[in-house]
Scaffold this active site. Structure first.
Site, mmCIF file in Angstrom:
data_model
loop_
_atom_site.group_PDB
_atom_site.id
_atom_site.type_symbol
_atom_site.label_atom_id
_atom_site.label_comp_id
_atom_site.label_asym_id
_atom_site.label_seq_id
_atom_site.Cartn_x
_atom_site.Cartn_y
_atom_site.Cartn_z
ATOM 1 N N GLU A 1 0.905 -1.313 -0.112
ATOM 2 C CA GLU A 1 -0.138 0.038 0.018
ATOM 3 C C GLU A 1 0.959 1.350 0.082
ATOM 4 O OE1 GLU A 1 -3.366 -0.451 -0.669
ATOM 5 O OE2 GLU A 1 -3.289 1.781 -0.940
HETATM 6 C C1 LIG Z 1 2.844 -9.611 0.513
HETATM 7 C C2 LIG Z 1 2.699 -8.776 -0.543
HETATM 8 C C3 LIG Z 1 1.227 -8.406 -0.748
HETATM 9 C C4 LIG Z 1 0.949 -7.556 -1.647
HETATM 10 N N1 LIG Z 1 -0.228 -7.261 -2.095
HETATM 11 C C5 LIG Z 1 -0.414 -6.457 -3.225
HETATM 12 C C6 LIG Z 1 -1.811 -6.189 -3.742
HETATM 13 O O1 LIG Z 1 -2.809 -6.884 -3.233
HETATM 14 N N2 LIG Z 1 -1.813 -5.624 -4.782
HETATM 15 C C7 LIG Z 1 -1.038 -5.021 -5.620
HETATM 16 O O2 LIG Z 1 -1.025 -4.242 -6.496
HETATM 17 N N3 LIG Z 1 0.336 -4.894 -4.810
HETATM 18 C C8 LIG Z 1 0.545 -5.721 -3.697
HETATM 19 N N4 LIG Z 1 1.799 -5.669 -3.217
HETATM 20 C C9 LIG Z 1 2.887 -4.928 -4.053
HETATM 21 C C10 LIG Z 1 3.196 -3.698 -3.121
HETATM 22 O O3 LIG Z 1 2.288 -2.824 -2.928
HETATM 23 C C11 LIG Z 1 4.972 -3.374 -3.593
HETATM 24 O O4 LIG Z 1 5.582 -4.180 -3.454
HETATM 25 C C12 LIG Z 1 5.083 -1.967 -2.869
HETATM 26 O O5 LIG Z 1 4.273 -0.977 -3.496
HETATM 27 C C13 LIG Z 1 6.778 -1.720 -3.597
HETATM 28 O O6 LIG Z 1 6.811 -1.922 -4.758
HETATM 29 P P1 LIG Z 1 8.025 -2.788 -5.174
HETATM 30 O O7 LIG Z 1 7.977 -3.819 -4.381
HETATM 31 O O8 LIG Z 1 8.015 -2.776 -6.628
HETATM 32 O O9 LIG Z 1 9.419 -1.803 -4.682
HETATM 33 P P2 LIG Z 1 10.031 -0.572 -5.605
HETATM 34 O O10 LIG Z 1 9.120 0.436 -6.113
HETATM 35 O O11 LIG Z 1 10.991 -1.116 -6.535
HETATM 36 O O12 LIG Z 1 10.689 0.161 -4.125
HETATM 37 C C14 LIG Z 1 11.868 -0.407 -3.530
HETATM 38 C C15 LIG Z 1 12.187 0.541 -2.537
HETATM 39 O O13 LIG Z 1 12.692 1.749 -3.042
HETATM 40 C C16 LIG Z 1 11.922 2.947 -2.579
HETATM 41 N N5 LIG Z 1 11.416 3.719 -3.465
HETATM 42 C C17 LIG Z 1 10.924 3.651 -4.651
HETATM 43 N N6 LIG Z 1 10.536 4.809 -5.327
HETATM 44 C C18 LIG Z 1 11.378 5.814 -4.579
HETATM 45 C C19 LIG Z 1 11.583 7.176 -4.986
HETATM 46 N N7 LIG Z 1 11.070 7.755 -5.896
HETATM 47 N N8 LIG Z 1 12.259 7.813 -3.675
HETATM 48 C C20 LIG Z 1 12.625 7.266 -2.804
HETATM 49 N N9 LIG Z 1 12.352 5.756 -2.609
HETATM 50 C C21 LIG Z 1 11.918 5.055 -3.422
HETATM 51 C C22 LIG Z 1 10.662 2.177 -1.770
HETATM 52 O O14 LIG Z 1 9.978 3.047 -0.702
HETATM 53 C C23 LIG Z 1 11.124 0.969 -1.457
HETATM 54 O O15 LIG Z 1 11.601 1.084 -0.104
HETATM 55 C C24 LIG Z 1 2.100 -6.768 -2.468
HETATM 56 C C25 LIG Z 1 3.407 -6.948 -1.909
HETATM 57 C C26 LIG Z 1 3.698 -8.130 -1.141
HETATM 58 C C27 LIG Z 1 5.297 -8.267 -0.828
#
Ligand SMILES: Cc1cc2nc3c(=O)[nH]c(=O)nc-3n(C[C@H](O)[C@H](O)[C@H](O)COP(=O)(O)OP(=O)(O)OC[C@H]3O[C@@H](n4cnc5c(N)ncnc54)[C@H](O)[C@@H]3O)c2cc1C
Length: 590
Positions: free
Chosen positions: A435
């Site tokens: 989220e």
């Molecule tokens: C168990 C689980 C359940 C989930 N359920 C859902 C679901 O129901 N529906 C759905 O759509 N998604 C779901 N997700 C996905 C989740 O919302 C994403 O994993 C999350 O939004 C982060 O995206 P990412 O993993 O690609 O990380 P990334 O976007 O690659 O980010 C990696 C890190 O970099 C940081 N970061 C990214 N951009 C920036 C920036 N511009 N400036 C500073 N820091 C930054 C982030 O804070 C994070 O710490 C789920 C994930 C898990 C693990």
């Protein structure tokens, strides 16, 4: 094994002594008298203790299994889901026009906390369904509402949110899933979504996926994204289930916690979908639900910490180790219980003061959502939109820390799996990530929310704190222990906001490097405000109420003000050091 009892008395104190719900002018609040809310919370507590909590460890150990395209939830989940449905728990704060009970979101939030504390992974099936319900209710056509809402309210069908793709998490502009318009007004959806919570399971006869995808003509980035309803089984006219849609589960993820919730890779191979809301305005549609969804995740942060705290408290009373340095408290036993030791007390007080403060913050935010939705109050909506990233980011980060502290009280017995305590730590961890990861919540707060509408909402927050202090300063007990520390914290936050205003334009990194600290200092200040309000209510009720309970409230509040709130000074110092210490090294030096 772990146990859980709903904190009904604490919740009643918030609803009736602090928020004084029956005196509120928000529609529906006058009906929330003490006996009614006590009955609802007590019943929810029974379901939580008797049905959901015993399944928490089962869900963790067995998890969800994918076999031949079907996902089996852990043993007992199906029967428990039926109990939730037949008890009307899934419909509590939904619109009566679609089979709901029409209670305010505040009551849904209080009951939600109880269910999440008992079994976070289980409650997500219903939580995501509520999210889909809210999206369709806000953005759906009359026909879409009639088709989907009664089934979602009853949880005969469940819902999902599909945003994330392998290469696209935070940056949704990179989305590749496509939606091709068809002659009959539907769309063909093609692409892969990952990490989809409750994406496939055996608890409901249909699953309604809400999918973000790019339709032609929308342009680059997030602007071109639209939101679609993609049911697992197509729905015939009249509401019966039709053909299987071209959406399948590719994999159930192995993960650190919430094993009882199926986290799925979902493949859309030309699946039939229908536009929800306006074309190319999918992000806007998603954003309108985010306050509710992020409040739900912020709630998970402290709700799991509450369950962990309850188990740390009982262990600290039972486990005999060492002697009280001021004199034995269990002279006939081989040692005193852990709870005599000041460092264990510190840990329990950290946990208790955080959980009770966070609960107050969450209930207040839920009441602001009710005020904005039920009374059309724009100021309440502005305030809640400012505070939601704080509530989500601060509460899930601190909630995780508190789950770790609870585990620490158990020593090595908390680390091994036999006692069930490590599950709290593993389950709480995800709330910091999904989220919107917490770093991104901080960016939203500093980059967007602070300056929103000319900074009107943050000014309203500062005014609210100032007015509360001014109105109560004559009360000497309140002033020294609660109002003076709150005033200091609020000044620190204002100084940080001023630093951003003066520096962000010429050095954007100065604001970005301090954003996380700002989110935490805002969180502490919100909890400081909550404790000051709870202290006022406790003093006011002392003569007529339960003196032991109220005295404990005041002591817990004093602890927060003395031991936690001063963290704002450290966060301010970090912010005022600017971007240089953070950005000093070139990327290749790491
Ligand atoms: C168990 C689980 C359940 C989930 N359920 C859902 C679901 O129901 N529906 C759905 O759509 N998604 C779901 N997700 C996905 C989740 O919302 C994403 O994993 C999350 O939004 C982060 O995206 P990412 O993993 O690609 O990380 P990334 O976007 O690659 O980010 C990696 C890190 O970099 C940081 N970061 C990214 N951009 C920036 C920036 N511009 N400036 C500073 N820091 C930054 C982030 O804070 C994070 O710490 C789920 C994930 C898990 C693990």
């Amino acid at each position: 094994m772990t146990s859980y009892t709903a904190p009904v008395k604490d919740m009643q104190f918030l609803l009736h002594d602090v928020l004084q719900v029956t005196k509120s002018d928000v529609a529906g609040y006058a009906d929330l008298d003490e006996s009614f809310t006590a009955a609802v919370l007590t019943e929810a507590g029974k379901v939580a203790t008797d049905v959901l909590a015993p399944l928490n460890a089962v869900g963790d150990k067995v998890g969800c299994v994918l076999e031949n395209g079907v996902v089996r939830t852990p043993p007992g989940f199906k029967a428990a889901f039926e109990t939730m449905k037949t008890g009307g728990w899934t419909a509590l704060d939904c619109d009566p026009a679609f089979g709901g009970q029409g209670l305010p979101h505040l009551m849904g939030t209080a009951v939600g906390e109880i269910f999440v504390s008992a079994n976070m992974a289980f409650n997500m099936y219903q939580g995501l369904t509520h999210g889909a319900y809210s999206a369709i209710r806000t953005h759906g056509s009359a026909e879409q509402k009639a088709t989907y809402l009664p089934k979602l309210v009853a949880c005969d069908w469940t819902g999902t949110m599909n945003l994330t793709e392998p290469h696209c998490g935070t940056d949704l502009g990179l989305m590749r899933t496509r939606a091709e318009p068809q002659a009959d007004g539907s769309y063909k959806i093609a692409g892969t979504k990952i990490f989809i919570s409750a994406g496939e399971h055996d608890l409901a006869e249909n699953i309604i996926h809400l999918v973000l995808a790019k339709a032609p003509g929308g342009g680059e980035g997030t602007k071109g994204i639209s939101l679609f309803i993609v049911p697992k089984f197509l729905v015939n006219e009249g509401g019966s289930l039709g053909a299987r849609n071209a959406v399948t589960v590719g994999k159930v993820e192995e993960k650190m916690g919430i094993h009882g919730n199926a986290t799925c890779v979902m493949n859309y191979d030309g699946a039939t979908g229908w536009l929800l809301g306006d074309l190319h305005k999918g992000m806007k549609a998603m954003f309108t639900m985010m306050n509710e969804a992020r409040l739900g995740v912020g709630l998970q942060g402290y709700a799991v910490a509450e369950a962990a705290y309850q188990n740390a408290r009982s262990y600290a009373r039972d486990r005999l180790q060492g002697r009280d340095v001021t004199g034995a408290k269990n002279p006939n036993g081989p040692a005193d219980p852990l709870i005599v030791h000041p460092d264990i007390r510190r840990s329990l007080m950290d946990q208790k003061s955080f959980v009770e403060g966070a609960r107050a913050f969450t209930f207040w935010a839920a009441s602001l959502i009710d005020r904005s939705v039920r009374s059309g109050d724009d100021a309440a909506e502005g305030l809640v939109s400012l505070l939601i990233p704080v509530l989500k980011g601060f509460q899930t980060d601190r909630g995780f820390d508190m789950a770790v502290q609870a585990q620490q009280v158990w020593g090595g017995h908390g680390y091994i799996e036999d006692n069930g305590v490590s599950q709290f730590v593993r389950d709480a961890r995800i709330a910091q990530i999904y989220e919107g990861a917490n770093g991104v919540q901080a960016l939203d707060l500093v980059g967007r929310k602070l300056a929103q509408d000319g900074g009107k909402h943050v000014m309203a927050f500062f005014d609210l704190v100032k007015t509360f202090i001014k109105e109560n300063e004559a009360d000497a007990a309140l002033k020294t222990d609660f109002l003076d520390p709150l005033k200091k914290a609020s000044k620190d936050v204002q100084a940080a906001a001023m630093f951003f205003m003066q520096n962000a334009m010429k050095t954007p990194n100065a604001a970005l490097a301090g954003s996380y600290d700002f989110m935490l200092m805002m969180g502490h200040t919100c909890l400081g405000l909550m404790w000051a309000q709870m202290a006022k209510a406790a003093y006011a009720s002392m003569a007529s109420g339960d003196a032991d309970f109220l005295t404990a409230k005041l002591a817990t509040g004093r602890y927060y003000m003395a031991r936690q709130l001063p963290a704002t000074a450290m966060h301010l110092a970090r912010i005022e050091s600017g971007a240089d210490p953070v950005m000093a090294l070139p990327a290749e030096a790491f």
